[in-house]
Design a protein around this motif. Structure first.
Motif, PDB file in Angstrom:
ATOM      1  N   HIS A  20       7.859 -32.492  41.189  1.00  0.00           N
ATOM      2  CA  HIS A  20       8.677 -31.293  41.009  1.00  0.00           C
ATOM      3  C   HIS A  20       9.656 -31.458  39.871  1.00  0.00           C
ATOM      4  N   SER A  21       9.898 -30.372  39.171  1.00  0.00           N
ATOM      5  CA  SER A  21      11.137 -30.258  38.422  1.00  0.00           C
ATOM      6  C   SER A  21      12.133 -29.648  39.394  1.00  0.00           C
ATOM      7  N   GLY A  22      13.062 -30.469  39.885  1.00  0.00           N
ATOM      8  CA  GLY A  22      14.084 -29.988  40.820  1.00  0.00           C
ATOM      9  C   GLY A  22      15.080 -29.066  40.145  1.00  0.00           C
ATOM     10  N   THR A  23      15.019 -29.059  38.810  1.00  0.00           N
ATOM     11  CA  THR A  23      15.843 -28.175  37.979  1.00  0.00           C
ATOM     12  C   THR A  23      15.588 -26.703  38.300  1.00  0.00           C
ATOM     13  N   LYS A  24      14.388 -26.411  38.773  1.00  0.00           N
ATOM     14  CA  LYS A  24      13.969 -25.029  38.955  1.00  0.00           C
ATOM     15  C   LYS A  24      14.257 -24.578  40.392  1.00  0.00           C
ATOM     16  N   TYR A  25      13.220 -24.299  41.185  1.00  0.00           N
ATOM     17  CA  TYR A  25      13.469 -23.698  42.506  1.00  0.00           C
ATOM     18  C   TYR A  25      14.167 -24.629  43.495  1.00  0.00           C
ATOM     19  N   SER A  52      13.435 -21.394  30.991  1.00  0.00           N
ATOM     20  CA  SER A  52      13.583 -22.007  32.317  1.00  0.00           C
ATOM     21  C   SER A  52      13.296 -20.969  33.405  1.00  0.00           C
ATOM     22  N   LEU A  53      13.492 -21.339  34.649  1.00  0.00           N
ATOM     23  CA  LEU A  53      13.058 -20.492  35.764  1.00  0.00           C
ATOM     24  C   LEU A  53      13.637 -20.984  37.077  1.00  0.00           C
ATOM     25  N   GLY A  54      13.474 -20.146  38.095  1.00  0.00           N
ATOM     26  CA  GLY A  54      13.761 -20.589  39.456  1.00  0.00           C
ATOM     27  C   GLY A  54      15.202 -20.401  39.902  1.00  0.00           C
ATOM     28  N   VAL A  80      19.849 -30.733  36.329  1.00  0.00           N
ATOM     29  CA  VAL A  80      18.522 -31.237  35.969  1.00  0.00           C
ATOM     30  C   VAL A  80      18.161 -32.320  36.971  1.00  0.00           C
ATOM     31  N   ALA A  81      16.979 -32.225  37.565  1.00  0.00           N
ATOM     32  CA  ALA A  81      16.542 -33.221  38.544  1.00  0.00           C
ATOM     33  C   ALA A  81      15.032 -33.152  38.685  1.00  0.00           C
ATOM     34  N   GLY A  82      14.461 -34.169  39.287  1.00  0.00           N
ATOM     35  CA  GLY A  82      13.031 -34.155  39.561  1.00  0.00           C
ATOM     36  C   GLY A  82      12.753 -34.831  40.886  1.00  0.00           C
ATOM     37  N   VAL A 105      -1.023 -27.191  31.133  1.00  0.00           N
ATOM     38  CA  VAL A 105       0.109 -27.715  31.926  1.00  0.00           C
ATOM     39  C   VAL A 105       1.409 -27.559  31.149  1.00  0.00           C
ATOM     40  N   TYR A 106       2.506 -27.798  31.831  1.00  0.00           N
ATOM     41  CA  TYR A 106       3.852 -27.762  31.259  1.00  0.00           C
ATOM     42  C   TYR A 106       3.874 -28.502  29.913  1.00  0.00           C
ATOM     43  N   GLY A 107       4.533 -27.904  28.935  1.00  0.00           N
ATOM     44  CA  GLY A 107       4.548 -28.432  27.568  1.00  0.00           C
ATOM     45  C   GLY A 107       4.967 -29.892  27.484  1.00  0.00           C
ATOM     46  N   ILE A 153      -0.322 -33.346  41.670  1.00  0.00           N
ATOM     47  CA  ILE A 153      -0.020 -31.937  41.404  1.00  0.00           C
ATOM     48  C   ILE A 153       1.466 -31.741  41.111  1.00  0.00           C
ATOM     49  N   ASP A 154       1.747 -30.935  40.107  1.00  0.00           N
ATOM     50  CA  ASP A 154       3.109 -30.475  39.840  1.00  0.00           C
ATOM     51  C   ASP A 154       3.265 -29.165  40.613  1.00  0.00           C
ATOM     52  N   ASN A 155       4.093 -29.207  41.661  1.00  0.00           N
ATOM     53  CA  ASN A 155       4.225 -28.053  42.572  1.00  0.00           C
ATOM     54  C   ASN A 155       5.481 -27.224  42.282  1.00  0.00           C
ATOM     55  N   THR A 156       6.033 -27.395  41.071  1.00  0.00           N
ATOM     56  CA  THR A 156       7.289 -26.723  40.717  1.00  0.00           C
ATOM     57  C   THR A 156       7.233 -25.211  40.926  1.00  0.00           C
ATOM     58  N   PHE A 157       6.143 -24.566  40.446  1.00  0.00           N
ATOM     59  CA  PHE A 157       6.087 -23.098  40.485  1.00  0.00           C
ATOM     60  C   PHE A 157       5.892 -22.547  41.900  1.00  0.00           C
ATOM     61  N   ALA A 158       5.181 -23.294  42.757  1.00  0.00           N
ATOM     62  CA  ALA A 158       4.894 -22.760  44.093  1.00  0.00           C
ATOM     63  C   ALA A 158       5.993 -23.114  45.093  1.00  0.00           C
ATOM     64  N   SER A 198      15.976 -38.232  37.624  1.00  0.00           N
ATOM     65  CA  SER A 198      16.988 -37.589  36.775  1.00  0.00           C
ATOM     66  C   SER A 198      16.497 -36.289  36.141  1.00  0.00           C
ATOM     67  N   SER A 199      15.201 -36.035  36.160  1.00  0.00           N
ATOM     68  CA  SER A 199      14.644 -34.779  35.635  1.00  0.00           C
ATOM     69  C   SER A 199      13.208 -34.666  36.126  1.00  0.00           C
ATOM     70  N   GLY A 200      12.630 -33.501  35.943  1.00  0.00           N
ATOM     71  CA  GLY A 200      11.214 -33.348  36.258  1.00  0.00           C
ATOM     72  C   GLY A 200      10.375 -34.274  35.390  1.00  0.00           C
ATOM     73  N   MET A 201      10.716 -34.367  34.106  1.00  0.00           N
ATOM     74  CA  MET A 201       9.932 -35.219  33.213  1.00  0.00           C
ATOM     75  C   MET A 201      10.059 -36.695  33.580  1.00  0.00           C
ATOM     76  N   ALA A 202      11.214 -37.121  34.116  1.00  0.00           N
ATOM     77  CA  ALA A 202      11.355 -38.513  34.569  1.00  0.00           C
ATOM     78  C   ALA A 202      10.379 -38.767  35.720  1.00  0.00           C
ATOM     79  N   ALA A 203      10.245 -37.796  36.608  1.00  0.00           N
ATOM     80  CA  ALA A 203       9.301 -37.938  37.728  1.00  0.00           C
ATOM     81  C   ALA A 203       7.869 -37.999  37.199  1.00  0.00           C
ATOM     82  N   ILE A 204       7.563 -37.124  36.246  1.00  0.00           N
ATOM     83  CA  ILE A 204       6.195 -37.030  35.717  1.00  0.00           C
ATOM     84  C   ILE A 204       5.829 -38.278  34.917  1.00  0.00           C
ATOM     85  N   SER A 205       6.725 -38.694  33.997  1.00  0.00           N
ATOM     86  CA  SER A 205       6.386 -39.840  33.147  1.00  0.00           C
ATOM     87  C   SER A 205       6.331 -41.126  33.962  1.00  0.00           C
TER      88      SER A 205
HETATM   89  C1  PLP Z   1      10.581 -27.456  33.844  1.00  0.00           C
HETATM   90  C2  PLP Z   1       9.310 -28.024  34.268  1.00  0.00           C
HETATM   91  C3  PLP Z   1       9.051 -29.404  34.162  1.00  0.00           C
HETATM   92  C4  PLP Z   1      10.042 -30.357  33.541  1.00  0.00           C
HETATM   93  O1  PLP Z   1      11.175 -30.497  34.311  1.00  0.00           O
HETATM   94  P1  PLP Z   1      12.608 -30.953  33.727  1.00  0.00           P
HETATM   95  O2  PLP Z   1      13.466 -30.934  34.941  1.00  0.00           O
HETATM   96  O3  PLP Z   1      13.004 -29.971  32.672  1.00  0.00           O
HETATM   97  O4  PLP Z   1      12.412 -32.317  33.159  1.00  0.00           O
HETATM   98  C5  PLP Z   1       7.844 -29.877  34.629  1.00  0.00           C
HETATM   99  N1  PLP Z   1       6.914 -29.062  35.159  1.00  0.00           N
HETATM  100  C6  PLP Z   1       7.120 -27.732  35.262  1.00  0.00           C
HETATM  101  C7  PLP Z   1       6.044 -26.878  35.854  1.00  0.00           C
HETATM  102  C8  PLP Z   1       8.312 -27.170  34.826  1.00  0.00           C
HETATM  103  O5  PLP Z   1       8.498 -25.848  34.922  1.00  0.00           O
END
Ligand code: PLP
Length: 386
Positions: free
Chosen positions: A196-201, A327-329, A209-211, A102-104, A174-179, A76-83
């Motif tokens: 990944h935060s699918g919310t971005k790229y 945000s970004l992407g 919002v997705a992960g 790392v991401y806040g 690895i969080d590959n969101t930026f690459a 449901s979000s990047g943070m859901a994937a991470i946590s």
């Molecule tokens: C935005 C972001 C997240 C969190 O993703 P959400 O979809 O906002 O939960 C995690 N890692 C990176 C690098 C991000 O830019």
């Protein structure tokens, strides 16, 4: 699908065979109840929270294919994937080596919740592999980094992360969101888990919002077990949007790579600019590493002006095209001052230690005509001098 290139996988991987009612797109399964078939067992029950609608299946297969992993899960979000990933892989009692910067949300999850959950972590410097040994403990289970950090775009020593994880039996995450998999495919290098935060790229349109988590099948099963209970499922309509966005990922990211490099180069040459951070520039401290590992250096860059915070504020006001926002992407170029947005929660001293000055500006380069962006930045910078 294996033999095909990334762009082909983005279009075709994961399509249900046969197609559902012949539909080229996976229809949105907007239903929470599915009729029981006689003889079906509990695990055959489809329910959105269990991430097992045709929308989830198709997306999971596409994500696994583009990252080169065995299996994947949308969340449901990047943070859901991470946590969910950290809980599944660390509990009970585990210790994590976590990249500094790392991401806040990831950092505050470790800092604010780990202790209460019986977990622990230590920060590591991504460029100082020699020092990681000193943080290692009996209960260390994983090492966690990002493809490049926000907002300075530092590139950790990824080859050393893999070697260290192998040597000490750790899971390399690895969080590959930026690459994105367009520029970097960490599983091919040896990472075990890609987030990944699918919310971005991945989605790329600033509208959901997705992960995502990509890993081996047993690892994904373990993470899914926790995710199903935590409830971090992606709703079917968002699945549809994410699947649609993914089809153009490579086209978008390659265009953003080009525009970001052009903008970084132009900024570096401007007399009002003190410093530019972009891994594609020869002046970046890990430029050689970025060239070794990445197919492109992405759409994110940051820079500082000679005029400091006051000039940074004035520049944001003078720019016409970039949206002043976090945000970004997405397709729109965005500009922020990290000291006032993503890193506002830190003290000035903490920001200083990370190298994030009050005047630092971060740009997420969008999909506007490159020439228009360069002209807009050029005019706004020129106007600062007057
Ligand atoms: C935005 C972001 C997240 C969190 O993703 P959400 O979809 O906002 O939960 C995690 N890692 C990176 C690098 C991000 O830019």
């Amino acid at each position: 699908m294996d033999k095909y290139g990334l762009q082909t996988k983005l279009i075709h991987a994961g399509d249900p065979q046969p197609r559902i009612a012949g539909a080229v797109g996976v229809p949105i399964f907007q239903s929470t109840v599915f009729e029981l078939v006689e003889g079906a067992d509990y695990h055959d029950i489809r329910y959105p929270r269990l991430n097992n609608l045709p929308n989830h299946d198709a997306l999971g297969k596409k994500l696994a294919a583009i990252e080169g992993g065995e299996a994947a899960l949308v969340t449901s979000s990047g943070m859901a994937a991470i946590s969910a990933t950290l809980l599944a892989l660390l509990a009970p009692g585990g210790h994590l080596l976590l990249l500094r910067g790392v991401y806040g949300g990831t950092h505050t999850f470790a800092d604010g919740s780990f202790k209460r959950l019986g977990l622990s972590y230590d920060l590591i410097d991504g460029d100082a592999a020699d020092s990681w040994n000193t943080k290692l403990r009996q209960e260390t289970k994983a090492i966690y980094v990002e493809a490049m950090t926000n907002p300075l775009l530092d590139v950790p020593d990824h080859r050393a992360v893999i070697a260290f994880a192998r040597a000490h039996g750790l899971t390399a995450i690895i969080d590959n969101t930026f690459a994105t998999p367009v520029n970097f495919r960490p599983i091919e290098l040896g990472y075990d888990v890609v987030l990944h935060s699918g919310t971005k790229y991945l989605n790329g349109h600033s509208d959901l919002v997705a992960g995502a988590v990509i890993a081996s099948s047993p690892c994904i099963r373990a993470i899914k077990h926790d995710l199903d209970h935590l409830g971090g499922c992606l709703d079917p309509h968002a699945c549809f949007l994410l699947a649609r966005g993914l089809k153009t990922l490579a086209l978008r990211v390659r265009a953003q790579n080009g525009s970001a490099l052009a903008l970084a180069t132009a900024l570096e040459a401007h007399r009002s600019v003190a410093k530019v951070r972009y891994p594609g520039l020869a002046s970046h401290p890990q430029h050689a590493r970025a060239r070794d590992l990445f197919g492109g250096c992405g759409g994110m860059l940051s820079f500082e002006l000679h005029g400091g915070a006051a000039a940074a504020k004035a520049l944001i006001e003078r720019l016409v095209l970039p949206v002043h926002g976090p945000s970004l992407g997405g397709p729109e170029t965005l500009i922020t001052r990290p000291a006032r947005s993503s890193h506002a929660g830190l003290t000035a001293k903490e920001r200083d230690e990370l190298g994030i000055g009050d005047g630092l500006l971060r740009v997420s380069v969008g999909l506007e005509e490159s020439a228009d962006l360069l002209a807009d930045f050029g005019a706004a910078l020129d106007a600062l001098d007057h």
